[in-house]
Enzyme design. Structure first.
Site, PDB file in Angstrom:
ATOM      1  N   GLU A   8      -9.676 -10.702  -7.587  1.00 54.32           N
ATOM      2  CA  GLU A   8      -8.627  -9.498  -7.518  1.00 54.32           C
ATOM      3  C   GLU A   8      -7.489  -9.565  -8.468  1.00 54.32           C
ATOM      4  O   GLU A   8      -7.012  -8.506  -9.250  1.00 54.32           O
ATOM      5  CB  GLU A   8      -8.192  -9.163  -6.009  1.00 54.32           C
ATOM      6  N   ASN A  67      -2.051   0.155   6.698  1.00 53.72           N
ATOM      7  CA  ASN A  67      -1.539  -0.786   7.243  1.00 53.72           C
ATOM      8  C   ASN A  67      -0.652  -1.758   6.261  1.00 53.72           C
ATOM      9  O   ASN A  67      -0.613  -2.925   6.360  1.00 53.72           O
ATOM     10  CB  ASN A  67      -2.785  -1.768   7.937  1.00 53.72           C
ATOM     11  N   HIS A  85      -2.049  -5.509   1.609  1.00 50.44           N
ATOM     12  CA  HIS A  85      -3.502  -6.230   1.344  1.00 50.44           C
ATOM     13  C   HIS A  85      -3.198  -7.556   1.006  1.00 50.44           C
ATOM     14  O   HIS A  85      -2.159  -7.953   0.400  1.00 50.44           O
ATOM     15  CB  HIS A  85      -4.169  -5.401   0.275  1.00 50.44           C
ATOM     16  N   TYR A 110     -12.347  -2.176  -3.595  1.00 55.34           N
ATOM     17  CA  TYR A 110     -12.832  -2.246  -2.167  1.00 55.34           C
ATOM     18  C   TYR A 110     -14.216  -2.230  -2.234  1.00 55.34           C
ATOM     19  O   TYR A 110     -14.916  -1.807  -1.250  1.00 55.34           O
ATOM     20  CB  TYR A 110     -12.308  -1.062  -1.391  1.00 55.34           C
ATOM     21  N   LYS A 127       0.695  -1.183  -0.064  1.00 53.04           N
ATOM     22  CA  LYS A 127      -0.145  -0.102  -0.064  1.00 53.04           C
ATOM     23  C   LYS A 127       0.971   1.315   0.004  1.00 53.04           C
ATOM     24  O   LYS A 127       1.974   1.300   0.357  1.00 53.04           O
ATOM     25  CB  LYS A 127      -1.027   0.095   1.261  1.00 53.04           C
TER      26      LYS A 127
HETATM   27  O1  CDP Z   1      -7.266  -5.790   4.953  1.00 54.46           O
HETATM   28  P1  CDP Z   1      -7.576  -6.863   5.763  1.00 54.46           P
HETATM   29  O2  CDP Z   1      -8.574  -7.902   4.953  1.00 54.46           O
HETATM   30  O3  CDP Z   1      -7.183  -7.384   6.884  1.00 54.46           O
HETATM   31  O4  CDP Z   1      -9.326  -6.080   6.371  1.00 54.46           O
HETATM   32  P2  CDP Z   1     -10.479  -5.496   5.874  1.00 54.46           P
HETATM   33  O5  CDP Z   1     -11.497  -5.695   7.030  1.00 54.46           O
HETATM   34  O6  CDP Z   1     -10.778  -6.284   4.594  1.00 54.46           O
HETATM   35  O7  CDP Z   1     -10.661  -3.993   5.527  1.00 54.46           O
HETATM   36  C1  CDP Z   1      -9.772  -3.519   4.370  1.00 54.46           C
HETATM   37  C2  CDP Z   1      -8.971  -2.588   4.726  1.00 54.46           C
HETATM   38  O8  CDP Z   1      -9.748  -1.193   5.057  1.00 54.46           O
HETATM   39  C3  CDP Z   1      -8.187  -2.631   5.794  1.00 54.46           C
HETATM   40  O9  CDP Z   1      -6.723  -3.224   5.510  1.00 54.46           O
HETATM   41  C4  CDP Z   1      -7.602  -1.008   6.203  1.00 54.46           C
HETATM   42  O10 CDP Z   1      -6.706  -0.570   5.194  1.00 54.46           O
HETATM   43  C5  CDP Z   1      -8.967  -0.470   6.201  1.00 54.46           C
HETATM   44  N1  CDP Z   1     -10.013  -0.677   7.233  1.00 54.46           N
HETATM   45  C6  CDP Z   1      -9.849   0.600   7.986  1.00 54.46           C
HETATM   46  O11 CDP Z   1      -9.390   1.676   7.617  1.00 54.46           O
HETATM   47  N2  CDP Z   1     -10.736   0.610   9.258  1.00 54.46           N
HETATM   48  C7  CDP Z   1     -11.269  -0.438   9.689  1.00 54.46           C
HETATM   49  N3  CDP Z   1     -11.948  -0.230  10.657  1.00 54.46           N
HETATM   50  C8  CDP Z   1     -11.200  -1.482   9.048  1.00 54.46           C
HETATM   51  C9  CDP Z   1     -10.521  -1.687   7.545  1.00 54.46           C
HETATM   52 MG    MG Z   2     -10.069  -7.936   3.431  1.00 55.46          MG
END
Ligand code: CDP
Ligand code: MG
Length: 140
Positions: free
Chosen positions: A128, A114, A117, A51, A11
């Protein structure tokens, strides 16, 4: 378990801090192979499509703006059980919850910024990969 493919993004927070090589070193040390890779910059609209599953959640707009804020590195990773394996290597979404030694524990700045992805299931991995790569670019 047969060889599987997953989709990964390094990212903008990580490309900005010159962490592409450090993250790739962790990926390769885990045994996963970087089968395809390219650096590109998304528009907010392209990030929004990627997303789409999170559309309507409170963090969606900020997430799309962040993903368009700088270059990303899109990757296809290959290996035994690659989808679950890369989720382990990445660590939890929030770096505060991520296990020691994971990419997010080491490099992530916040729950939003973070660093990486990774796909969460075979269907999402396939969709994807197809969003970012043509068959001709998947050289193994
Ligand atoms: O990336 P991952 O699959 O671990 O998490 P996700 O639940 O699929 O969420 C996608 C991305 O959205 C995360 O990696 C974060 O960058 C962002 N996110 C966020 O900013 N705040 C949250 N409460 C949850 C996700
Ligand atoms: Mg995810």
């Amino acid at each position: 378990m047969a060889v599987q493919r997953t989709f990964s993004i390094i990212k903008p927070d990580a490309t900005k801090r010159n962490l592409t090589g450090a993250i790739n070193a962790k990926i390769e040390a885990s045994g996963l192979r970087i089968a395809a890779q390219k650096r590109l910059r998304l528009t907010e609209e392209q990030a929004g499509i990627f997303y789409e599953v999170h559309k309507g959640r409170p963090f969606y707009e900020e997430l799309c703006a962040f993903m368009a804020s700088g270059p990303i590195v899109a990757q296809v990773l290959e290996g035994e059980n690659a989808i679950a394996k890369y989720r382990e290597v990445m660590g939890a979404t929030d770096p505060a919850d991520a296990e020691e030694g994971t990419i997010r524990a080491e490099f992530a700045q916040s729950k939003g910024e973070n660093s990486v992805h990774g796909s969460d299931a075979p269907e999402t991995a396939e969709a994807e990969i197809a969003y970012f790569f043509s068959g001709l670019e998947l050289v193994g």
